[in-house]
Design a protein around this motif. Structure first.
Motif: not given
Ligand code: B4P
Length: 190
Positions: A29-49, A65-73
């Motif tokens: 399961h590859l949900s960009t919404g869930d991944i982005l919310r995970g980054e926000i919860a971690k307080g990462s640079d990507l999450g802050l952005q 989002v394209i970079k996020m998907i590429q690394s997961i694939l």
């Protein structure tokens, strides 16, 4: 590989149905919404952005989002397949996804598009907002902006996949089980 784009407007039930399908078909399961919310919860640079953009109900920039998907694939080359939930959301994202999958000698198998009217979407998201704590579910004007973003930038992807003869539209109003049955029939008939 079985690679499914589970598509639809915000609140159509993409996340809900993905959970049911990943077990049955052993997909990742590859949900960009869930991944982005995970980054926000971690307080990462990507999450802050991403946070202020998502809180307004706008789309996060394509390159992020394209970079996020590429690394997961690249980390899941042995997978039986993927459910792409909430990705792609723009033509640029769809073209990148086609290219990334071609590099892995695979392709999107089908787009399953959940059709739900705007009033039902608004009702579902306001209901979820009572407990989700999500700023983008909290008020009607942000939800309207999300639906507008979908109609202008994301809905044209139906035609993108239709041209590839991959679009299947599914009625997304009814019980979660009924909709799941329709999705499974569409997948089993592939
Ligand atoms: P997402 O996380 O993708 O979320 P969504 O559109 O809200 O939801 P979904 O359709 O999955 O609905 P769900 O099953 O939860 O996106 C959030 C934000 O992230 C975007 O606005 C954007 O800012 C950013 N983003 C994500 N991906 C991006 C990308 N690729 N590019 C740029 N930006 C991106 O269902 C909603 C509710 O309905 C739930 O409460 C559920 O219980 C209920 N429900 C489900 N099925 C139902 C049914 N049959 N009947 C009644 N209720 C139902």
């Amino acid at each position: 590989m079985l690679n499914i784009v589970l598509f639809g407007p915000p609140g159509a039930g993409k996340g809900t149905q993905s959970q049911l399908l990943i077990d049955k078909y052993s997909l990742i399961h590859l949900s960009t919404g869930d991944i982005l919310r995970g980054e926000i919860a971690k307080g990462s640079d990507l999450g802050l952005q991403a946070k202020s953009i998502m809180d307004r109900g706008d789309l996060v920039p394509d390159d992020v989002v394209i970079k996020m998907i590429q690394s997961i694939l690249e980390y899941n080359l042995e997978a039986k397949g993927f459910i792409f939930d909430g990705f792609p959301r723009t033509t640029a994202q769809a073209e990148s996804l086609d290219n990334m999958l071609a590099d892995l000698n695979t392709a999107i198998t089908t787009m399953l598009s959940l059709d739900v009217d705007d009033d039902e979407l608004t009702k579902r998201l306001l209901e979820r907002g009572k407990s989700s704590g999500r700023a983008d579910d909290a008020n009607e004007s942000i939800i309207r902006n999300r639906i507008n973003e979908y109609n202008t930038k994301t809905a044209p992807l139906k035609e993108y996949y239709n041209k590839q003869h991959k679009l299947q539209s599914i009625e997304g109003v009814g019980s979660i089980e009924e909709i799941n049955t329709k999705l499974c029939v569409a997948i089993d008939n592939l």
